[in-house]
Design an enzyme around this catalytic site. Structure first.
Site, PDB file in Angstrom:
ATOM      1  CE1 TYR A 116      -3.699  -2.441   0.334  1.00 56.42           C
ATOM      2  CE2 TYR A 116      -4.600  -0.255   1.118  1.00 56.42           C
ATOM      3  CZ  TYR A 116      -4.763  -1.686   0.690  1.00 56.42           C
ATOM      4  OH  TYR A 116      -6.229  -2.172   0.580  1.00 56.42           O
ATOM      5  CE  LYS A 169       1.362 -17.643  -2.145  1.00 61.77           C
ATOM      6  NZ  LYS A 169       0.129 -18.742  -2.228  1.00 61.77           N
ATOM      7  CG  ASP A 194      -2.787 -20.063  -0.907  1.00 61.33           C
ATOM      8  OD1 ASP A 194      -2.360 -20.170   0.311  1.00 61.33           O
ATOM      9  OD2 ASP A 194      -2.425 -20.747  -1.914  1.00 61.33           O
ATOM     10  CG  ASP A 239      -8.379  -4.342   1.552  1.00 61.77           C
ATOM     11  OD1 ASP A 239      -9.364  -3.704   2.239  1.00 61.77           O
ATOM     12  OD2 ASP A 239      -8.283  -4.254   0.258  1.00 61.77           O
ATOM     13  CG  ASP A 255     -14.082  -6.271   2.448  1.00 60.42           C
ATOM     14  OD1 ASP A 255     -13.604  -5.596   3.642  1.00 60.42           O
ATOM     15  OD2 ASP A 255     -14.443  -5.983   1.538  1.00 60.42           O
TER      16      ASP A 255
HETATM   17  C1  IPM Z   1     -10.548  -0.584   4.079  1.00 59.15           C
HETATM   18  C2  IPM Z   1     -10.717  -0.090   2.544  1.00 59.15           C
HETATM   19  C3  IPM Z   1      -9.411   0.946   2.166  1.00 59.15           C
HETATM   20  C4  IPM Z   1      -8.286   0.039   2.129  1.00 59.15           C
HETATM   21  C5  IPM Z   1      -9.591   1.794   0.871  1.00 59.15           C
HETATM   22  C6  IPM Z   1     -10.889   2.706   1.011  1.00 59.15           C
HETATM   23  C7  IPM Z   1      -8.477   2.676   0.399  1.00 59.15           C
HETATM   24  O1  IPM Z   1     -10.910  -0.908   1.602  1.00 59.15           O
HETATM   25  O2  IPM Z   1     -10.420   0.311   4.835  1.00 59.15           O
HETATM   26  O3  IPM Z   1     -10.313  -1.945   3.783  1.00 59.15           O
HETATM   27  O4  IPM Z   1      -8.011  -0.634   1.138  1.00 59.15           O
HETATM   28  O5  IPM Z   1      -7.512  -0.016   3.081  1.00 59.15           O
HETATM   29 MG    MG Z   2     -11.077  -2.871   2.407  1.00 63.85          MG
END
Ligand code: IPM
Ligand code: MG
Length: 362
Positions: free
Chosen positions: A135, A190, A222, A246, A250
């Site tokens: 990042y 990884k 993975d 990230d 999710d």
């Molecule tokens: C998160 C989001 C952010 C990230 C984006 C909005 C930059 O997806 O906070 O997970 O990738 O960190």
């Molecule tokens: Mg995110």
């Protein structure tokens, strides 16, 4: 205690308004000051993270953040896109530790896309390193390739990198968190392919020597993605780098049925933090009054717990959220037959009512 309130874009303004309502009813000495951020800040002041907003965030004890991002800003050059606001805040405030709990509330077990028995009672904590990795790694950019499969062709590149202190400090956060929970850390890497993550694995293993009471396991990313949907309850604390975190956070959020329920904390070395829902700005439902404010309200609870040292106030909020769920109130994202569908504001009002001891009717 000073709190910078940054609602941002999309549903950000609606959900943050509910969290502010909840904070105000607690009768704590909190001073809330609001500022624009993200696309809203670009529209108002020409930059997603104006200096005045950054300064407010720096001066505050904690930041309550909504969400940023809107399709209308996707065509802007990268440095002006709304996402730069949150990335800039993380970087400038040194918020390296991102805590994303994935908790499956009893009443929402059926809302998960997994079988209820796989997620009932789920309580995992994803700890994502937030200021390093691909990042932020330099160099990055576009250029003409001098080697690779197509020399002379246009190419783009980013740099994945981690330094020893960056890995050490996030590993300490993970082991200390595990001590207060299930005493198990899964470090996701990884290492079978990437030098950066072999180093990650080596350093996490070294730090682990200071935490003999905590179990450490290593897992390739993975496989971790697979295990999260196969047997999520086997995890306790998961620690990983910025990019894997990230993605996995999710995935973990979705196990619980609704990303609309999940708070997050991003902490610096002194427990100063930025608190935001795990979900995004959801421009498709913005302004309709249907967004679930509970993730933001629970983020305010995390803020009281981690940064403002008000655990009792945090408990009050969390109990109130459980009470409104028990009473059957549901925003559309968590609605199911036999419950009562409510909007953003009604949900916030119900949490306030639960805190102030009024009866909630489903
Ligand atoms: C998160 C989001 C952010 C990230 C984006 C909005 C930059 O997806 O906070 O997970 O990738 O960190
Ligand atoms: Mg995110």
């Amino acid at each position: 205690m000073k709190i910078a309130v940054l609602p941002g874009d999309g549903i950000g303004t609606e959900i943050v308004a509910e969290a502010v309502k909840v904070l105000n009813v607690l009768e704590l000495p909190l001073e809330l000051e609001e500022a624009v951020v993200g696309g809203a800040a670009y529209a108002a002041q020409g930059h997603p993270l104006p200096d005045s907003t950054l300064q407010l965030a720096k001066d505050a004890d904690a930041v309550l953040f909504g969400a940023v991002g809107d399709w209308q800003y996707d065509k802007l050059e990268r440095s002006l896109r709304p996402e730069q606001a949150i990335l800039g805040l993380r970087k400038h405030l040194g918020l390296f530790a991102n805590l994303r709990p994935a908790l499956c509330y009893e009443q929402l077990t059926h809302a998960s896309s997994l079988k209820p028995e796989l997620v009932a009672g789920l309580d995992i904590l994803i700890i994502r390193e937030l200021t390093g990795d691909i990042y932020f790694g330099q160099p990055r950019g576009r250029r003409t390739a001098v080697d690779g499969h197509f020399p002379g062709a246009e190419e783009a590149f980013d740099t994945m990198r981690y330094s020893r202190p960056e890995i050490e400090r996030i590993a300490h956060v993970a082991f200390q968190a595990a001590r207060r929970r299930g005493k198990k850390v899964t470090s996701v890497d990884k290492a079978n392919v990437l030098e950066t993550f072999q180093f990650w694995k080596d350093v996490v293993t070294e730090v682990h020597a200071q935490y003999p009471d905590v179990e450490l396991e290593h897992m390739y990313v993975d496989n971790a993605a697979m295990q999260l949907v196969k047997a999520p309850k086997k995890f306790d604390v998961v620690v990983t780098g910025n990019m894997f975190g990230d993605i996995l956070s999710d995935e973990a959020a979705m196990l619980t049925g609704s990303i609309g329920m999940l708070p997050s904390a991003s902490l610096d070395a002194n427990n100063k933090g930025l608190y935001e829902p795990s979900h995004g700005s959801a421009p498709d439902i913005a302004g309709k009054g249907v967004a679930n404010p509970l993730a933001t309200i629970l983020s305010a609870a995390m803020m009281l717990r981690y940064t403002l040292a008000q655990p009792e106030a945090a408990d009050r909020i969390e109990s109130a959220v459980r009470a409104v769920l028990a009473a059957g109130l549901r925003t559309p994202d968590i609605y199911s037959d036999g419950t009562r569908k409510v909007g953003t504001r009604e949900m916030g009002d119900a949490v306030v009512a639960a805190i102030t001891g009024k009866t909630i009717t489903g």
